[in-house]
Design an enzyme around this catalytic site. Structure first.
Site, PDB file in Angstrom:
ATOM      1  N   ALA A 240       0.821  -1.212   0.000  1.00 41.17           N
ATOM      2  CA  ALA A 240       0.000   0.000   0.000  1.00 41.17           C
ATOM      3  C   ALA A 240       0.853   1.260   0.000  1.00 41.17           C
ATOM      4  O   ALA A 240       0.521   2.244  -0.673  1.00 41.17           O
ATOM      5  CB  ALA A 240      -0.928  -0.014   1.215  1.00 41.17           C
TER       6      ALA A 240
ATOM      7  N   ARG B 263      12.575   0.490   6.711  1.00 37.18           N
ATOM      8  CA  ARG B 263      13.232  -0.146   7.839  1.00 37.18           C
ATOM      9  C   ARG B 263      14.736   0.045   7.742  1.00 37.18           C
ATOM     10  O   ARG B 263      15.319  -0.073   6.664  1.00 37.18           O
ATOM     11  CB  ARG B 263      12.924  -1.649   7.880  1.00 37.18           C
TER      12      ARG B 263
ATOM     13  N   GLU C 106      18.268   2.215  16.594  1.00 40.87           N
ATOM     14  CA  GLU C 106      17.605   3.484  16.902  1.00 40.87           C
ATOM     15  C   GLU C 106      17.490   3.667  18.410  1.00 40.87           C
ATOM     16  O   GLU C 106      16.927   2.804  19.092  1.00 40.87           O
ATOM     17  CB  GLU C 106      16.227   3.524  16.233  1.00 40.87           C
TER      18      GLU C 106
ATOM     19  N   HIS D 242      12.799   8.605  12.621  1.00 39.13           N
ATOM     20  CA  HIS D 242      11.730   7.600  12.525  1.00 39.13           C
ATOM     21  C   HIS D 242      10.364   8.221  12.844  1.00 39.13           C
ATOM     22  O   HIS D 242       9.575   7.703  13.643  1.00 39.13           O
ATOM     23  CB  HIS D 242      12.003   6.417  13.470  1.00 39.13           C
ATOM     24  N   VAL D 243      10.073   9.323  12.167  1.00 37.01           N
ATOM     25  CA  VAL D 243       8.821  10.045  12.410  1.00 37.01           C
ATOM     26  C   VAL D 243       7.934  10.106  11.164  1.00 37.01           C
ATOM     27  O   VAL D 243       6.915  10.815  11.181  1.00 37.01           O
ATOM     28  CB  VAL D 243       9.104  11.477  12.913  1.00 37.01           C
TER      29      VAL D 243
END
Length: 282
Positions: A139, A216, A245, A267-268
């Site tokens: 998606a 990722r 992270e 990672h936002v």
């Protein structure tokens, strides 16, 4: 830290990010958000039937160990089908037009030094007419391609390296590397996709593409990425994810932050207020 909930017939352990998940002996279900659920923990829980990951990726779970025990693994799908593609294109536009480099140079007084109405210290490139390589056609990958077409880009879909027989709508992985102006990854992290792009793959990138990773950490060989960017094999990179992270101060991606053609966000890409609310509801 774990929080235990009990229904009439089921005990559920909910693990917060970074928590160990080794005490599942009496639990029938576990909900994990970035907490690793590995083989020893699964083996210690004879009643376990379900591991539910409160995120899209299941790489924090030993899926093979769950399959062996007939434990169902579920995740949250499609909750960021707008958010992550928008962040992807924020990175693409910022790098393709050198927005941060120009902003920083203006702050440093370069416009006054140039003494004219504009200056061209950094590259500026259109999206229209360029080729967008999308690796991963879920998606998120499809949504990114939709945005690319609205900008007049040609999109090429590829599955993961080594996948064969995908049909006429797919372009071979190696060809996507060779002909794309921008390559964006939307793939899960699995043994077959770890370090999917490394030294050999960078050598195939004839058009010096811009690379984007909002999927990722671990899909790229990060040391090889640092070398490719510093030696000009690629024109730039925008990452929202890192293998570890938060990364250490001497991590390869942290060392790239001095370059005008590299952006790292923490990672936002998924984390607008609206999507965070939807995730909690899901």
């Amino acid at each position: 830290m774990a929080i235990s909930l009990r229904t009439s017939s089921t005990t559920i352990a909910i693990w917060k990010a970074g928590s160990p998940s080794s005490r599942l002996e009496r639990k029938e279900a576990e909900a994990a958000f970035k907490a690793p659920v590995r083989g020893p923990a699964i083996a210690s829980a004879p009643n376990l039937k379900l591991v539910a990951v409160a995120a899209t990726g299941t790489d924090v779970v030993d899926v093979a160990a769950c399959a062996q025990r007939e434990v169902t693994v579920s995740n949250i799908r499609n909750y960021a089908v707008n958010t992550i593609p928008e962040h992807t294109f924020a990175l693409i536009l910022a790098l393709r037009r050198s927005l941060l480099a120009y902003r920083n140079s203006v702050q440093a007084g370069r416009w006054q030094e140039a003494n004219q109405f504009c200056y061209f210290d950094f590259p500026i490139n259109d999206l229209a007419g360029s080729t967008l390589g999308v690796i991963g056609d879920g998606a998120l990958g499809r949504s990114v391609a939709d945005i690319g077409r609205a900008f007049g880009m040609k999109d090429l879909f590829s599955d993961y390296k080594g996948t064969k027989g995908m049909g006429p709508l797919y372009t071979p992985f190696e060809e996507v590397l060779e002909v794309s102006d921008i390559i964006t990854l939307h793939s899960p992290l699995m043994p077959s996709t770890r370090n999917m792009i490394s030294t050999a793959e960078f050598a195939q990138m004839a058009r010096r593409p811009l690379l984007i990773n909002t999927a990722r950490g671990g899909l790229f060989d990060e040391a090889a990425l640092e070398h490719a960017l510093r030696t000009g094999q690629i024109s730039g990179a925008g990452f929202d994810v890192v293998t570890t992270e938060p990364p250490a101060h001497d991590h390869p991606l942290m060392r790239l932050l001095d370059l005008p053609n590299f952006i790292l966000t923490p990672h936002v890409a998924w984390a607008t207020a609206r999507r965070s609310t939807r995730l909690s509801i899901s």
